[in-house]
Scaffold this active site. Structure first.
Site, PDB file in Angstrom:
ATOM      1  N   TYR A 112       0.853  -1.193   0.000  1.00 34.13           N
ATOM      2  CA  TYR A 112       0.000   0.000   0.000  1.00 34.13           C
ATOM      3  C   TYR A 112       0.884   1.238   0.000  1.00 34.13           C
ATOM      4  CZ  TYR A 112      -4.025   2.978   0.956  1.00 34.13           C
ATOM      5  OH  TYR A 112      -4.981   3.945   0.882  1.00 34.13           O
ATOM      6  N   LYS A 167     -21.760 -19.061  -8.825  1.00 31.53           N
ATOM      7  CA  LYS A 167     -20.949 -18.955 -10.043  1.00 31.53           C
ATOM      8  C   LYS A 167     -19.525 -18.537  -9.684  1.00 31.53           C
ATOM      9  CE  LYS A 167     -23.988 -19.548 -13.481  1.00 31.53           C
ATOM     10  NZ  LYS A 167     -23.854 -20.497 -14.584  1.00 31.53           N
ATOM     11  N   ASP A 210     -28.680 -14.985 -15.801  1.00 30.95           N
ATOM     12  CA  ASP A 210     -30.085 -14.902 -15.383  1.00 30.95           C
ATOM     13  C   ASP A 210     -30.721 -13.568 -15.768  1.00 30.95           C
ATOM     14  OD1 ASP A 210     -29.912 -17.445 -14.416  1.00 30.95           O
ATOM     15  OD2 ASP A 210     -29.653 -16.872 -12.335  1.00 30.95           O
ATOM     16  N   ASP A 235     -26.901 -18.257 -19.785  1.00 31.50           N
ATOM     17  CA  ASP A 235     -28.179 -18.934 -20.010  1.00 31.50           C
ATOM     18  C   ASP A 235     -28.371 -19.276 -21.482  1.00 31.50           C
ATOM     19  OD1 ASP A 235     -29.674 -18.515 -17.238  1.00 31.50           O
ATOM     20  OD2 ASP A 235     -28.622 -16.678 -17.743  1.00 31.50           O
ATOM     21  N   LEU A 268     -38.140 -21.598 -27.640  1.00 26.77           N
ATOM     22  CA  LEU A 268     -37.163 -20.684 -28.235  1.00 26.77           C
ATOM     23  C   LEU A 268     -36.947 -19.458 -27.360  1.00 26.77           C
ATOM     24  CD1 LEU A 268     -38.259 -20.942 -31.980  1.00 26.77           C
ATOM     25  CD2 LEU A 268     -36.288 -22.031 -30.882  1.00 26.77           C
TER      26      LEU A 268
END
Length: 440
Positions: A112, A167, A210, A235, A268
């Site tokens: 730092y 995830k 999603d 997805d 679809l």
């Protein structure tokens, strides 16, 4: 496709007499409970205590299972019913931790102040050095607006956070990638696109997760055009990759030439359209889809696919049928043609049970219990990051599907999702495909 279900752990004591565990399992099974793990907790002088994990569809079914176990008597006792899933989520599943210890002023100075200023000046002069001296090169944003969480629908981004954490945990464990959940409080495509563009400098990839149809199509297409890092809507394309892998394996088992066959897609939505595109990219000459939405049918036609007016018409003309509708029992046994390959992927209740499809004449049939996106997305992104690719294209996705299929044992539809070999192979295949594209 994932539908609602509950997982509970029953702590059950049984006398140490052969057959008692079987009586418990039978009682649970007769009521439709799906038994998972069975863990022996304690073995006493004349009894055994076990934790039995059971999956049921709803609270009513759970109560029926509980009463059936309690009614067994003869020393069989139900001690507790616990929600291990909730317990596993307490405090969240991920955290950001320092890779370096900071235990002294000297270490503080290195990581730092004051030392970090030199690194900042270096990156200011040579921005590409951020790939070396920051986490950006290995970070992927997991972005959701919460409009299509699992099979639950539009429940909001905060309610979807457990999925995003999952995830991220899988990215870390299976591919060594830092996945960072990003929750958005808007479903307006323009706002989502602008937000992701503004945060993109801190990431080397974007996983859209999603986000519902149809706005997911515009969001992904625009971000791919306007960003110079890999973008993928899981997805759509994660599902399509694993589905193509499953179809390759299924056709191998059934002795069907996939590229010469006519493939039919029932449903679809985001996944269905992407599956059709994936099969076309793989080289399948005839791909046909059907959906109750005319807009969805038009979208498929724009991508070069054919359409059928009904499920019956599609079933009459297609050699391989894939369904991702979430509607149990949608495919009637009388629709099945002899020799067809049928992948009814809605889970836990498929459009047709594999046994029913096989009895009706199908050459091969499977449901979606094992078709899991986790087989694809970690290795796809790892391969893309390794190759320093600016995109994830269909060549890379097809390579991922072929790698998954190559790892599948004879008779299985896909490999076990936590098999590390699969993820290494997917990574290598995607990286090769990305580098090949650059050379050409």
């Amino acid at each position: 496709m994932i539908a609602k279900h509950m997982i509970r752990t029953l702590m059950i004591e049984t006398p140490s007499v052969p057959g008692n565990l079987g009586r418990v399992a039978t009682a649970i099974g007769l009521l439709g409970g799906d038994i998972g793990d069975v863990e022996t907790v304690k073995v006493g002088p004349n009894y055994t205590m076990r934790n039995i994990t059971v999956q049921v569809e709803n609270e009513e079914q759970l109560q029926e299972v509980i009463m059936a176990v309690q009614a067994l008597g003869e020393g069989i006792r139900l001690h507790t019913v616990s929600d291990e899933v909730l317990s596993a989520h307490e405090g969240g599943k991920i955290q950001m931790k320092s890779k370096m210890p900071i235990r002294s002023l000297a270490e503080l100075g290195r990581v730092y102040t004051p030392g970090v200023a030199d690194v900042c000046r270096l990156i200011e002069k040579e921005p590409e050095k951020a790939d070396i001296y920051t986490t950006i090169s290995n970070s992927v944003a997991i972005v959701t607006d919460g409009t299509a969480i699992l099979g639950l629908g539009n429940i909001g981004a905060v309610a979807g956070m457990p999925v995003m954490e999952g995830k991220a945990a899988l990215f870390d464990q299976l591919a060594g990638i830092s996945g960072i959940p990003i929750l958005l409080d808007t479903s307006d495509p323009e706002e989502i696109i602008n937000t992701v563009k503004h945060i993109s400098p801190g990431f080397n990839g974007i996983l859209l997760e999603d986000i519902g149809s149809p706005h997911c199509f515009e969001i992904e297409d625009r971000l791919k055009e306007e960003l110079s890092i890999p973008v993928m809507h899981d997805d759509q394309h994660g599902t399509a990759v694993v589905t193509l892998a499953a179809a390759i394996s299924a056709c191998k088992s059934a002795g069907v030439d996939l590229k010469e066959a006519k493939v039919g897609q029932i449903g679809l939505g985001a996944a269905g359209v992407a599956i059709c595109r994936m099969f076309m990219a793989y080289g399948v000459k005839a791909v046909c889809g059907t959906d109750k939405s005319e807009a969805a049918m038009s979208r498929l036609e724009q991508y070069g696919g054919q359409t059928a007016a009904s499920i019956e018409e599609l079933m009459e003309t297609c050699d391989i049928v894939i369904a991702t509708t979430g509607v149990p029992g949608l495919i009637k046994p009388e629709f099945v043609r002899s020799g067809q390959v049928i992948l009814a992927l809605s889970n836990p209740k498929p459009e047709i049970e594999p046994e029913a499809a096989l009895q009706a004449g199908a050459a091969y049939a499977a449901d979606g219990r094992s078709v899991n996106n986790v087989l694809g997305f970690p290795g796809i992104f790892r391969g893309a990051l390794n190759a320093k690719s600016k995109e994830i294209n269909h060549d890379m996705l097809v390579a991922a599907a072929e790698a998954i299929a190559a790892c599948t044992k004879p008779g299985d539809v896909v490999p076990q999702p936590l098999d590390s070999k699969v993820h290494h192979e997917v990574t290598a295949a995607v990286e090769r495909a990305a580098l090949t594209a650059v050379k050409h």
